[in-house]
Design a protein around this motif. Structure first.
Motif, PDB file in Angstrom:
ATOM      1  N   LEU A  19      -0.245   9.432  10.874  1.00  0.00           N
ATOM      2  CA  LEU A  19      -1.657   9.087  11.049  1.00  0.00           C
ATOM      3  C   LEU A  19      -2.290   8.591   9.753  1.00  0.00           C
ATOM      4  O   LEU A  19      -3.233   7.807   9.780  1.00  0.00           O
ATOM      5  N   ILE A  20      -1.778   9.031   8.638  1.00  0.00           N
ATOM      6  CA  ILE A  20      -2.303   8.585   7.347  1.00  0.00           C
ATOM      7  C   ILE A  20      -1.699   7.244   6.951  1.00  0.00           C
ATOM      8  O   ILE A  20      -2.403   6.345   6.495  1.00  0.00           O
ATOM      9  N   VAL A  21      -0.410   7.082   7.138  1.00  0.00           N
ATOM     10  CA  VAL A  21       0.291   5.894   6.646  1.00  0.00           C
ATOM     11  C   VAL A  21       0.045   4.661   7.513  1.00  0.00           C
ATOM     12  O   VAL A  21      -0.169   3.571   6.990  1.00  0.00           O
ATOM     13  N   PHE A  22       0.064   4.805   8.832  1.00  0.00           N
ATOM     14  CA  PHE A  22      -0.071   3.633   9.708  1.00  0.00           C
ATOM     15  C   PHE A  22      -1.371   2.860   9.486  1.00  0.00           C
ATOM     16  O   PHE A  22      -1.340   1.633   9.401  1.00  0.00           O
ATOM     17  N   PRO A  23      -2.538   3.508   9.376  1.00  0.00           N
ATOM     18  CA  PRO A  23      -3.744   2.721   9.098  1.00  0.00           C
ATOM     19  C   PRO A  23      -3.683   2.008   7.743  1.00  0.00           C
ATOM     20  O   PRO A  23      -4.215   0.908   7.591  1.00  0.00           O
ATOM     21  N   LEU A  24      -3.033   2.630   6.776  1.00  0.00           N
ATOM     22  CA  LEU A  24      -2.913   1.987   5.464  1.00  0.00           C
ATOM     23  C   LEU A  24      -2.115   0.691   5.558  1.00  0.00           C
ATOM     24  O   LEU A  24      -2.391  -0.279   4.854  1.00  0.00           O
ATOM     25  N   VAL A  27      -4.178  -1.766   9.096  1.00  0.00           N
ATOM     26  CA  VAL A  27      -5.588  -2.163   9.097  1.00  0.00           C
ATOM     27  C   VAL A  27      -5.878  -2.888   7.791  1.00  0.00           C
ATOM     28  O   VAL A  27      -5.777  -2.308   6.716  1.00  0.00           O
ATOM     29  N   GLN A  28      -6.245  -4.164   7.913  1.00  0.00           N
ATOM     30  CA  GLN A  28      -6.511  -4.958   6.712  1.00  0.00           C
ATOM     31  C   GLN A  28      -7.813  -5.723   6.882  1.00  0.00           C
ATOM     32  O   GLN A  28      -8.337  -5.861   7.979  1.00  0.00           O
ATOM     33  N   ASN A  29      -8.334  -6.231   5.759  1.00  0.00           N
ATOM     34  CA  ASN A  29      -9.540  -7.060   5.730  1.00  0.00           C
ATOM     35  C   ASN A  29     -10.751  -6.340   6.321  1.00  0.00           C
ATOM     36  O   ASN A  29     -11.422  -6.836   7.212  1.00  0.00           O
ATOM     37  N   SER A  30     -11.046  -5.157   5.809  1.00  0.00           N
ATOM     38  CA  SER A  30     -12.198  -4.402   6.287  1.00  0.00           C
ATOM     39  C   SER A  30     -13.405  -4.669   5.398  1.00  0.00           C
ATOM     40  O   SER A  30     -13.289  -5.236   4.318  1.00  0.00           O
ATOM     41  N   ASP A  31     -14.589  -4.257   5.853  1.00  0.00           N
ATOM     42  CA  ASP A  31     -15.831  -4.579   5.165  1.00  0.00           C
ATOM     43  C   ASP A  31     -16.502  -3.372   4.521  1.00  0.00           C
ATOM     44  O   ASP A  31     -17.602  -3.495   4.009  1.00  0.00           O
ATOM     45  N   PRO A  60      -5.051  -1.430  -2.321  1.00  0.00           N
ATOM     46  CA  PRO A  60      -5.129  -1.105  -0.894  1.00  0.00           C
ATOM     47  C   PRO A  60      -5.531  -2.333  -0.076  1.00  0.00           C
ATOM     48  O   PRO A  60      -6.240  -3.209  -0.568  1.00  0.00           O
ATOM     49  N   PRO A  61      -5.089  -2.394   1.194  1.00  0.00           N
ATOM     50  CA  PRO A  61      -5.373  -3.572   2.012  1.00  0.00           C
ATOM     51  C   PRO A  61      -6.850  -3.745   2.338  1.00  0.00           C
ATOM     52  O   PRO A  61      -7.291  -4.844   2.609  1.00  0.00           O
ATOM     53  N   GLY A  62      -7.656  -2.697   2.327  1.00  0.00           N
ATOM     54  CA  GLY A  62      -9.071  -2.800   2.639  1.00  0.00           C
ATOM     55  C   GLY A  62      -9.844  -1.658   2.017  1.00  0.00           C
ATOM     56  O   GLY A  62      -9.279  -0.661   1.582  1.00  0.00           O
ATOM     57  N   SER A  63     -11.162  -1.806   1.984  1.00  0.00           N
ATOM     58  CA  SER A  63     -11.960  -0.767   1.338  1.00  0.00           C
ATOM     59  C   SER A  63     -12.004   0.519   2.161  1.00  0.00           C
ATOM     60  O   SER A  63     -12.249   1.586   1.610  1.00  0.00           O
ATOM     61  N   GLU A  64     -11.790   0.449   3.486  1.00  0.00           N
ATOM     62  CA  GLU A  64     -11.752   1.693   4.258  1.00  0.00           C
ATOM     63  C   GLU A  64     -10.528   2.508   3.877  1.00  0.00           C
ATOM     64  O   GLU A  64     -10.522   3.725   4.021  1.00  0.00           O
ATOM     65  N   THR A  65      -9.513   1.848   3.364  1.00  0.00           N
ATOM     66  CA  THR A  65      -8.335   2.570   2.888  1.00  0.00           C
ATOM     67  C   THR A  65      -8.706   3.411   1.671  1.00  0.00           C
ATOM     68  O   THR A  65      -8.268   4.551   1.543  1.00  0.00           O
ATOM     69  N   GLU A  66      -9.533   2.855   0.793  1.00  0.00           N
ATOM     70  CA  GLU A  66      -9.998   3.625  -0.362  1.00  0.00           C
ATOM     71  C   GLU A  66     -10.795   4.835   0.095  1.00  0.00           C
ATOM     72  O   GLU A  66     -10.648   5.929  -0.451  1.00  0.00           O
TER      73      GLU A  66
END
Length: 103
Positions: A19-24, A27-31, A60-66
């Motif tokens: 659940l932690i790794v798959f979104p990382l 999921v890319q190009n978030s706002d 990270p691929p997106g800021s929600e990842t941070e």
């Protein structure tokens, strides 16, 4: 510990890790923005010639990842602190019971 409980614990840990790794990964190009981005913009306005001292090892691929990593770090820290409090509380209770038994 029962062998089936051990496998269940391993399965739970692997599920949480997934659940932690798959979104990382997916999921890319978030706002979503955070304090780091706002600070970077403020520094660029105040001192445009400023150059960072270091760069991140992994971007990270997106800021929600941070945000996810920050929340994970906070949860891990809270878990460690909670474990420490529970450990010392349990040790104090055990010591009180052993003092009562010896008296």
């Amino acid at each position: 510990m029962n062998k089936s409980k051990s496998w269940m614990n391993v399965l739970i840990v692997l599920s949480v890790a997934a659940l932690i790794v798959f979104p990382l990964i997916f999921v890319q190009n978030s706002d979503f923005g955070g304090a780091d981005g706002a600070a970077e913009e403020a520094i660029a306005e105040v001192a445009p010639e400023y150059k960072p001292w270091s760069e991140p090892f992994i971007e990270p691929p997106g800021s929600e990842t941070e945000s996810l990593l920050f929340a994970l770090q906070a949860a891990l820290g809270a878990g460690i602190i909670g474990y420490g409090i529970g450990y010392y509380k349990g040790r104090a209770v055990k010591q009180d019971h052993s003092n009562e038994d010896s008296a």
